[in-house]
Design an enzyme around this catalytic site. Structure first.
Site, PDB file in Angstrom:
ATOM      1  N   SER A  89       0.807  -1.226   0.000  1.00 20.60           N
ATOM      2  CA  SER A  89       0.000   0.000   0.000  1.00 20.60           C
ATOM      3  C   SER A  89       0.839   1.274   0.000  1.00 20.60           C
ATOM      4  O   SER A  89       0.398   2.308  -0.500  1.00 20.60           O
ATOM      5  CB  SER A  89      -0.949   0.017   1.207  1.00 20.60           C
ATOM      6  OG  SER A  89      -2.017  -0.876   1.021  1.00 20.60           O
ATOM      7  N   THR A 157      -1.807   4.750   3.105  1.00 18.29           N
ATOM      8  CA  THR A 157      -2.443   5.544   2.047  1.00 18.29           C
ATOM      9  C   THR A 157      -2.597   7.018   2.412  1.00 18.29           C
ATOM     10  O   THR A 157      -2.119   7.883   1.672  1.00 18.29           O
ATOM     11  CB  THR A 157      -3.791   4.929   1.642  1.00 18.29           C
ATOM     12  OG1 THR A 157      -3.576   3.587   1.209  1.00 18.29           O
ATOM     13  CG2 THR A 157      -4.427   5.717   0.514  1.00 18.29           C
ATOM     14  N   GLU A 276     -10.279   7.393   1.857  1.00 17.26           N
ATOM     15  CA  GLU A 276      -9.889   5.983   1.742  1.00 17.26           C
ATOM     16  C   GLU A 276     -10.826   5.072   2.522  1.00 17.26           C
ATOM     17  O   GLU A 276     -11.081   5.293   3.716  1.00 17.26           O
ATOM     18  CB  GLU A 276      -8.470   5.758   2.272  1.00 17.26           C
ATOM     19  CG  GLU A 276      -8.020   4.304   2.050  1.00 17.26           C
ATOM     20  CD  GLU A 276      -6.804   3.901   2.858  1.00 17.26           C
ATOM     21  OE1 GLU A 276      -6.061   3.029   2.372  1.00 17.26           O
ATOM     22  OE2 GLU A 276      -6.596   4.422   3.973  1.00 17.26           O
ATOM     23  N   ASP A 281      -9.369  -3.523   2.639  1.00 15.50           N
ATOM     24  CA  ASP A 281      -8.088  -4.222   2.566  1.00 15.50           C
ATOM     25  C   ASP A 281      -7.877  -5.124   3.775  1.00 15.50           C
ATOM     26  O   ASP A 281      -7.452  -6.280   3.646  1.00 15.50           O
ATOM     27  CB  ASP A 281      -6.974  -3.182   2.474  1.00 15.50           C
ATOM     28  CG  ASP A 281      -5.588  -3.791   2.433  1.00 15.50           C
ATOM     29  OD1 ASP A 281      -5.235  -4.396   1.410  1.00 15.50           O
ATOM     30  OD2 ASP A 281      -4.847  -3.648   3.431  1.00 15.50           O
ATOM     31  N   ASP A 323      -5.899   0.909  -4.846  1.00 16.64           N
ATOM     32  CA  ASP A 323      -4.437   0.908  -4.931  1.00 16.64           C
ATOM     33  C   ASP A 323      -3.889  -0.446  -5.363  1.00 16.64           C
ATOM     34  O   ASP A 323      -2.800  -0.534  -5.936  1.00 16.64           O
ATOM     35  CB  ASP A 323      -3.817   1.349  -3.602  1.00 16.64           C
ATOM     36  CG  ASP A 323      -4.332   0.555  -2.404  1.00 16.64           C
ATOM     37  OD1 ASP A 323      -5.271  -0.244  -2.560  1.00 16.64           O
ATOM     38  OD2 ASP A 323      -3.791   0.752  -1.297  1.00 16.64           O
ATOM     39  N   HIS A 324      -4.631  -1.518  -5.115  1.00 17.45           N
ATOM     40  CA  HIS A 324      -4.251  -2.885  -5.479  1.00 17.45           C
ATOM     41  C   HIS A 324      -5.410  -3.782  -5.093  1.00 17.45           C
ATOM     42  O   HIS A 324      -6.361  -3.346  -4.438  1.00 17.45           O
ATOM     43  CB  HIS A 324      -2.974  -3.328  -4.740  1.00 17.45           C
ATOM     44  CG  HIS A 324      -3.064  -3.160  -3.259  1.00 17.45           C
ATOM     45  ND1 HIS A 324      -3.817  -3.996  -2.450  1.00 17.45           N
ATOM     46  CD2 HIS A 324      -2.542  -2.218  -2.426  1.00 17.45           C
ATOM     47  CE1 HIS A 324      -3.748  -3.585  -1.203  1.00 17.45           C
ATOM     48  NE2 HIS A 324      -2.982  -2.498  -1.150  1.00 17.45           N
ATOM     49  N   HIS A 423      -1.674  -9.323  -0.667  1.00 11.52           N
ATOM     50  CA  HIS A 423      -2.107  -8.581  -1.848  1.00 11.52           C
ATOM     51  C   HIS A 423      -1.931  -9.442  -3.101  1.00 11.52           C
ATOM     52  O   HIS A 423      -1.194 -10.435  -3.090  1.00 11.52           O
ATOM     53  CB  HIS A 423      -1.276  -7.305  -2.012  1.00 11.52           C
ATOM     54  CG  HIS A 423      -1.450  -6.331  -0.893  1.00 11.52           C
ATOM     55  ND1 HIS A 423      -0.747  -5.145  -0.821  1.00 11.52           N
ATOM     56  CD2 HIS A 423      -2.240  -6.353   0.215  1.00 11.52           C
ATOM     57  CE1 HIS A 423      -1.099  -4.492   0.273  1.00 11.52           C
ATOM     58  NE2 HIS A 423      -1.999  -5.203   0.914  1.00 11.52           N
TER      59      HIS A 423
END
Length: 551
Positions: A89, A157, A276, A281, A323-324, A423
């Protein structure tokens, strides 16, 4: 007769051509105005760790109806970092904030190595150099700025947009920079990170905020009643609870987004806001589908708030950019290998719908002796067939990690598959709204997010970097000054510059210079991106204004 008609036709054509020549500048200017990208405001919303499966499952959970973000879907984002296929991240946030891919753990600084395809190599000596963020470019242009997150505020983030250091876990450094970077609105968790008891430097940053004119609010009621222009809302000692677990006194993502927009939009020059959905996540790391779904939906409510404002305002760009991805989640698992194409929604949804809390929220319902596990799982999750093995796993779960046990238990019953608790490296969705249709589309790099934001705001990242982050030793020595570092207190490093009768002290992470004992405010924070135990004078960075203090 034919000659007369021909003359009349020629005269008519001549008049039309003349008229069009007179009008053409006006017509051309309308075309240009219609295609102009620049707007006053940008709202960037980041659903951390969110892949396509995450949003698909959330849609099914709410009956199949569209998410708010669906109408602005525009492409895909490549998420890899400077030296790895799968991004952490920190570099992923840094890429969207600065336009540069970076290395795992690095916040707002260039990497040591850049060897992935389509990534420029890092010039020697530029490693770990701080680079400006889109928030900092907006601030220099006079715009208001804001950060909203459900994690603690110095998490990777949000930190990527307002701080610079190659170690994401160093909350002492990141949080101090974020306080002194003068962000107008910060709404998140992490109150304890500002208290002397938690900080190695023993500074009271709550006191600093109040001295700088910020309101500091702690709950939903205080946030609702706040009327000023500068606020830090800190709604938990560390991260905020999952939306499924929160009480009425904790604001939702949508509430925080709405309040941030309300405050920031007072600025006539416009604003930049990052929101965010941090714990999508975290739920993915735990393989907790209930946490994933409810956090995606809570995040999407914040997207709706942003879009409603943008459509009414007509001068705001809204970007939704994960972001992923995380977890390798699938709708369907190996238990459906032979029947997958005949499975109705009722195969998947009932175990998810039965949950009244996330795995994290469930922890407080289990007694200290852990004798009520079956009753708790039955009441809060509708699980009446808990196996002895599952009960034992819940009993032995580490404090604060129950979701890592409960998540897979529910996933198995809902036939939600997972490949990892880490991730993953695939592309993620891109969603963009622009009032004039000038959207970022196609398959883009995560760094293109930052570049697009600068295009629509009319700002420049490289020029901002030159303004805020000059290599201090080189810049001051070019002016004939002596540069040293006071490193007696490793948690309060100070760059010292002297020339003639002038001595200037630049405390690390702060936006001030002390010139012969007098405090002067700077436009950015002083950054040291080197090792605190082994001081490297070349890793200090200051603003052009700081350099100009030496005559």
């Amino acid at each position: 007769m034919r000659k007369k008609n021909f003359k009349r036709l020629n005269l008519l054509l001549a008049l039309i051509i003349s008229f069009s020549i007179v009008l053409s500048p006006a017509l051309n200017s309308n075309v240009q105005a219609k295609g102009k990208k620049e707007v006053k405001n940008v709202i960037l919303l980041i659903p951390d760790g969110t892949g396509i499966t995450h949003t698909t499952l959330a849609r099914w959970y709410k009956g199949g109806s569209p998410l708010a973000m669906d109408e602005i879907a525009s492409g895909l984002i490549r998420t890899y970092s400077s030296d790895a296929v799968i991004a952490d991240s920190a570099p992923a946030g840094t890429a969207m904030a600065t336009g540069f891919k970076s290395h795992t753990g690095f916040i707002g600084v260039l990497p040591d190595v850049a060897n992935m395809p389509l990534v420029d190599a890092i010039p020697k000596g530029e490693e770990r150099r701080p680079v400006a963020t889109v928030l900092e470019t907006a601030k220099l242009k006079g715009k208001a700025t804001g950060l909203v997150a459900t994690s603690e505020f110095p998490h990777a983030t949000p930190a990527s947009f307002a701080s610079h250091y190659p170690k994401r876990s160093d909350y002492n450094t990141l949080s101090e920079q974020m306080v002194y970077n003068n962000v107008d609105v910060v709404l998140a968790g992490g109150y304890s990170e500002l208290t002397p008891a938690k900080r190695k430097d023993k500074e009271d940053l709550i006191k600093v905020l109040k001295e700088r004119g910020y309101g500091v609010v702690r709950n939903n009621e205080e946030l609702s009643n706040f009327k000023g222009n500068k606020v830090w809302g800190l709604f938990a000692p560390s991260a905020m609870p999952y939306d499924k677990d929160r009480t009425e006194n904790t604001p939702s993502m949508a509430t925080m987004a709405a309040k941030a927009i309300d405050i920031l939009s007072k600025d006539k020059d416009g604003f930049f806001l990052m929101v965010e959905g941090s714990k999508i996540d975290w739920a993915s790391h735990a393989n907790d589908p209930v946490g994933v779904i409810t956090e995606v939906l809570a995040f999407d409510n914040a997207v709706k708030v942003a879009l409603d404002f943008a459509k009414k305002d007509k001068n705001t760009v809204v970007i939704v950019a994960p972001d992923h991805s995380n977890g390798g989640m699938s709708i369907g698992d190996s238990g459906l290998d032979k029947t997958y194409d005949n499975e109705p929604l009722s195969t998947f949804l009932p175990p998810l719908k039965a949950a009244k809390l996330t795995g994290e929220g469930l922890e407080s319902k289990i007694n200290s002796e852990k004798t009520n596990i079956k009753e708790v799982m039955s009441y809060y999750y509708g699980v009446s067939d808990l196996t002895a093995e599952e009960e034992e796993a819940i009993k032995n779960a580490e404090p604060g990690k129950l979701n890592y046990t409960v998540g897979p238990i529910i996933s198995k019953r809902a036939h939600i598959g997972w490949t990892t608790t880490g991730h993953t490296g695939e592309e993620v969705g891109l969603y963009v709204y622009h009032p004039k249709g000038d959207r970022l589309t196609g398959v883009v790099q995560n760094t293109d997010i930052a570049k697009y934001i600068c295009e629509v705001l009319g700002t420049n990242l490289s020029e901002t970097t030159k303004t805020l982050f000059l290599q201090a030793d080189k810049a001051f020595k070019n002016k004939g000054a002596l540069v040293t570092v006071d490193s007696i207190d490793k948690e309060n490093l100070v760059l010292i510059v002297s020339k003639g009768e002038t001595e200037i002290k630049f405390p690390q992470n702060k936006d001030i210079a002390i010139v012969n004992g007098k405090v002067v405010k700077m436009p950015g924070v002083t950054v040291y991106s080197g090792d605190k135990e082994k001081i490297d004078i070349s890793k200090w960075y200051v603003s052009q204004n700081a350099v100009d203090l030496i005559k």
